[in-house]
Design a protein around this motif. Structure first.
Motif, PDB file in Angstrom:
ATOM      1  N   GLU A   7      17.496  25.002  -1.505  1.00 25.27           N
ATOM      2  CA  GLU A   7      18.580  24.436  -0.790  1.00 25.27           C
ATOM      3  C   GLU A   7      18.141  23.609   0.217  1.00 25.27           C
ATOM      4  O   GLU A   7      17.186  23.967   1.079  1.00 25.27           O
ATOM      5  N   ASP A   8      19.038  22.606   0.640  1.00 25.78           N
ATOM      6  CA  ASP A   8      18.653  21.669   1.777  1.00 25.78           C
ATOM      7  C   ASP A   8      17.104  21.049   1.780  1.00 25.78           C
ATOM      8  O   ASP A   8      16.708  20.364   2.572  1.00 25.78           O
ATOM      9  N   HIS A   9      16.845  20.580   0.450  1.00 29.79           N
ATOM     10  CA  HIS A   9      15.631  20.109   0.314  1.00 29.79           C
ATOM     11  C   HIS A   9      15.962  18.512   0.334  1.00 29.79           C
ATOM     12  O   HIS A   9      17.035  18.034  -0.333  1.00 29.79           O
ATOM     13  N   LYS A  10      15.066  17.831   1.043  1.00 29.41           N
ATOM     14  CA  LYS A  10      15.154  16.282   1.054  1.00 29.41           C
ATOM     15  C   LYS A  10      13.714  15.630   0.939  1.00 29.41           C
ATOM     16  O   LYS A  10      12.572  16.203   1.413  1.00 29.41           O
ATOM     17  N   ARG A  11      13.842  14.348   0.477  1.00 31.29           N
ATOM     18  CA  ARG A  11      12.660  13.545   0.439  1.00 31.29           C
ATOM     19  C   ARG A  11      12.929  12.363   1.091  1.00 31.29           C
ATOM     20  O   ARG A  11      13.893  11.312   0.429  1.00 31.29           O
ATOM     21  N   TRP A  12      12.195  12.045   2.018  1.00 32.56           N
ATOM     22  CA  TRP A  12      12.494  10.604   2.630  1.00 32.56           C
ATOM     23  C   TRP A  12      11.497   9.548   2.110  1.00 32.56           C
ATOM     24  O   TRP A  12      10.195   9.786   1.846  1.00 32.56           O
ATOM     25  N   PHE A  13      12.132   8.310   1.970  1.00 36.08           N
ATOM     26  CA  PHE A  13      11.560   7.202   1.598  1.00 36.08           C
ATOM     27  C   PHE A  13      11.206   6.391   2.800  1.00 36.08           C
ATOM     28  O   PHE A  13      12.358   5.760   3.191  1.00 36.08           O
ATOM     29  N   MET A  14      10.107   5.805   3.086  1.00 38.78           N
ATOM     30  CA  MET A  14      10.073   4.773   4.365  1.00 38.78           C
ATOM     31  C   MET A  14       8.941   3.794   4.042  1.00 38.78           C
ATOM     32  O   MET A  14       8.146   3.687   3.082  1.00 38.78           O
ATOM     33  N   ARG A  15       9.357   2.777   4.836  1.00 39.38           N
ATOM     34  CA  ARG A  15       8.292   1.325   4.772  1.00 39.38           C
ATOM     35  C   ARG A  15       8.196   0.813   5.867  1.00 39.38           C
ATOM     36  O   ARG A  15       8.707   1.056   6.846  1.00 39.38           O
ATOM     37  N   LYS A  16       7.138  -0.154   5.778  1.00 43.54           N
ATOM     38  CA  LYS A  16       6.477  -0.913   7.178  1.00 43.54           C
ATOM     39  C   LYS A  16       6.078  -2.021   6.656  1.00 43.54           C
ATOM     40  O   LYS A  16       5.113  -2.226   5.783  1.00 43.54           O
ATOM     41  N   THR A  17       6.588  -3.181   7.338  1.00 41.99           N
ATOM     42  CA  THR A  17       5.865  -4.552   7.080  1.00 41.99           C
ATOM     43  C   THR A  17       4.338  -4.505   7.878  1.00 41.99           C
ATOM     44  O   THR A  17       4.522  -4.068   9.176  1.00 41.99           O
ATOM     45  N   LEU A  18       3.331  -4.748   7.346  1.00 40.66           N
ATOM     46  CA  LEU A  18       1.788  -4.863   8.099  1.00 40.66           C
ATOM     47  C   LEU A  18       1.809  -6.193   8.810  1.00 40.66           C
ATOM     48  O   LEU A  18       2.225  -7.448   8.565  1.00 40.66           O
ATOM     49  N   ALA A  41      -5.645  -2.115   4.214  1.00 38.35           N
ATOM     50  CA  ALA A  41      -4.724  -2.654   3.090  1.00 38.35           C
ATOM     51  C   ALA A  41      -4.414  -4.182   3.564  1.00 38.35           C
ATOM     52  O   ALA A  41      -4.382  -5.053   2.646  1.00 38.35           O
ATOM     53  N   ARG A  42      -4.192  -4.301   4.815  1.00 43.93           N
ATOM     54  CA  ARG A  42      -4.193  -5.588   5.257  1.00 43.93           C
ATOM     55  C   ARG A  42      -5.368  -6.701   4.914  1.00 43.93           C
ATOM     56  O   ARG A  42      -5.336  -7.860   4.476  1.00 43.93           O
ATOM     57  N   ALA A  43      -6.418  -6.116   4.931  1.00 45.58           N
ATOM     58  CA  ALA A  43      -7.794  -6.819   4.656  1.00 45.58           C
ATOM     59  C   ALA A  43      -7.820  -7.234   2.955  1.00 45.58           C
ATOM     60  O   ALA A  43      -8.319  -8.053   2.643  1.00 45.58           O
ATOM     61  N   LEU A  44      -6.865  -6.399   2.329  1.00 46.11           N
ATOM     62  CA  LEU A  44      -6.862  -6.461   0.771  1.00 46.11           C
ATOM     63  C   LEU A  44      -5.765  -7.282   0.586  1.00 46.11           C
ATOM     64  O   LEU A  44      -5.551  -7.571  -0.768  1.00 46.11           O
ATOM     65  N   GLY A  45      -5.148  -8.048   1.578  1.00 46.55           N
ATOM     66  CA  GLY A  45      -4.034  -8.850   1.155  1.00 46.55           C
ATOM     67  C   GLY A  45      -2.600  -8.058   1.240  1.00 46.55           C
ATOM     68  O   GLY A  45      -1.689  -8.469   0.626  1.00 46.55           O
ATOM     69  N   CYS A  46      -2.336  -6.809   1.548  1.00 42.27           N
ATOM     70  CA  CYS A  46      -1.115  -6.305   1.297  1.00 42.27           C
ATOM     71  C   CYS A  46      -0.358  -6.640   2.612  1.00 42.27           C
ATOM     72  O   CYS A  46      -0.986  -6.987   3.857  1.00 42.27           O
ATOM     73  N   HIS A  47       0.911  -6.739   2.521  1.00 46.69           N
ATOM     74  CA  HIS A  47       1.913  -7.268   3.424  1.00 46.69           C
ATOM     75  C   HIS A  47       3.092  -6.173   3.911  1.00 46.69           C
ATOM     76  O   HIS A  47       3.948  -6.315   4.868  1.00 46.69           O
ATOM     77  N   ALA A  48       2.769  -5.014   3.083  1.00 46.98           N
ATOM     78  CA  ALA A  48       3.754  -3.726   3.561  1.00 46.98           C
ATOM     79  C   ALA A  48       2.944  -2.559   3.168  1.00 46.98           C
ATOM     80  O   ALA A  48       2.345  -2.619   2.354  1.00 46.98           O
ATOM     81  N   ALA A  49       3.604  -1.452   3.661  1.00 48.70           N
ATOM     82  CA  ALA A  49       3.391  -0.113   3.344  1.00 48.70           C
ATOM     83  C   ALA A  49       4.460   0.644   2.957  1.00 48.70           C
ATOM     84  O   ALA A  49       5.601   0.415   3.416  1.00 48.70           O
ATOM     85  N   VAL A 104       0.789  -1.281  -0.122  1.00 50.17           N
ATOM     86  CA  VAL A 104       0.088   0.168  -0.053  1.00 50.17           C
ATOM     87  C   VAL A 104       0.830   1.264   0.159  1.00 50.17           C
ATOM     88  O   VAL A 104       1.906   1.446   0.743  1.00 50.17           O
ATOM     89  N   LEU A 105       0.822   1.936  -0.863  1.00 48.62           N
ATOM     90  CA  LEU A 105       1.359   3.381  -1.119  1.00 48.62           C
ATOM     91  C   LEU A 105       0.593   4.312  -0.444  1.00 48.62           C
ATOM     92  O   LEU A 105      -0.573   4.667  -0.738  1.00 48.62           O
ATOM     93  N   ILE A 106       1.028   5.036   0.804  1.00 46.33           N
ATOM     94  CA  ILE A 106       0.160   6.123   1.244  1.00 46.33           C
ATOM     95  C   ILE A 106       0.782   7.287   0.513  1.00 46.33           C
ATOM     96  O   ILE A 106       1.768   7.683   0.519  1.00 46.33           O
ATOM     97  N   LYS A 107      -0.240   7.893   0.033  1.00 55.02           N
ATOM     98  CA  LYS A 107       0.206   9.200  -0.899  1.00 55.02           C
ATOM     99  C   LYS A 107       0.003  10.521  -0.391  1.00 55.02           C
ATOM    100  O   LYS A 107       0.761  11.397  -0.444  1.00 55.02           O
ATOM    101  N   ILE A 108      -1.395  10.557   0.274  1.00 57.51           N
ATOM    102  CA  ILE A 108      -1.494  11.812   0.852  1.00 57.51           C
ATOM    103  C   ILE A 108      -1.930  11.657   2.483  1.00 57.51           C
ATOM    104  O   ILE A 108      -2.774  10.943   2.605  1.00 57.51           O
ATOM    105  N   ILE A 109      -1.569  12.210   3.339  1.00 62.93           N
ATOM    106  CA  ILE A 109      -2.020  12.419   4.587  1.00 62.93           C
ATOM    107  C   ILE A 109      -2.257  13.932   5.093  1.00 62.93           C
ATOM    108  O   ILE A 109      -0.746  14.451   4.955  1.00 62.93           O
TER     109      ILE A 109
END
Length: 141
Positions: free
Chosen positions: A130-141, A89-97, A61-66
């Protein structure tokens, strides 16, 4: 030919392109259940105060906007939205986010929910902004 089109037409074209791409990918890749998730919270007057959008694909599951309205931050709405999205997402069979954020305060919030960083994009000192960063994060569901 590349054209300049009004916003509504661009949005429709983007949606059409995504639908065509997903249809093509479904023919060559084993898919899990793909679904969009849209969650919202409104105040008693019906005003939107928080929400989340996400899409499922390939067991992720990709969390797009919060988003939570400034006045309501710190009251657990974001945490509740994330938990609800993960349960759905788990109910739909997703194993991670997974998600991405450019808000410097957000990684700590997501880490408190069990997410870990798996990538970081950052501008060089001579690049704008200047100093802009974009973090990519994940989690096992």
């Amino acid at each position: 030919m590349i054209s300049r089109t009004p916003r509504a037409e661009k949005d429709q074209t983007a949606a059409d392109l995504e639908a065509h791409l997903l249809a093509d990918l479904a023919q060559i890749n084993v898919q899990s259940h793909n679904e969009s998730i849209v969650l919202e919270r409104r105040d008693p007057a019906g005003v939107l105060i928080a929400g989340l959008t996400a899409d499922t694909s390939y067991g992720w599951v990709l969390i797009k906007i919060i988003w939570v309205a400034q006045h309501y931050r710190g009251q657990g709405l974001g945490r509740d939205l994330m938990r609800s999205a993960e349960e759905h997402a788990r109910a739909l069979g997703c194993h991670a986010a997974w998600l991405e954020t450019s808000n410097p305060a957000a990684p700590a919030f997501y880490q408190s929910l069990g997410y870990s960083e798996f990538g970081l994009l950052e501008n060089a000192p001579d690049q704008t902004p200047e100093d802009h960063k974009r973090w990519f994060m994940r989690k096992t569901l």
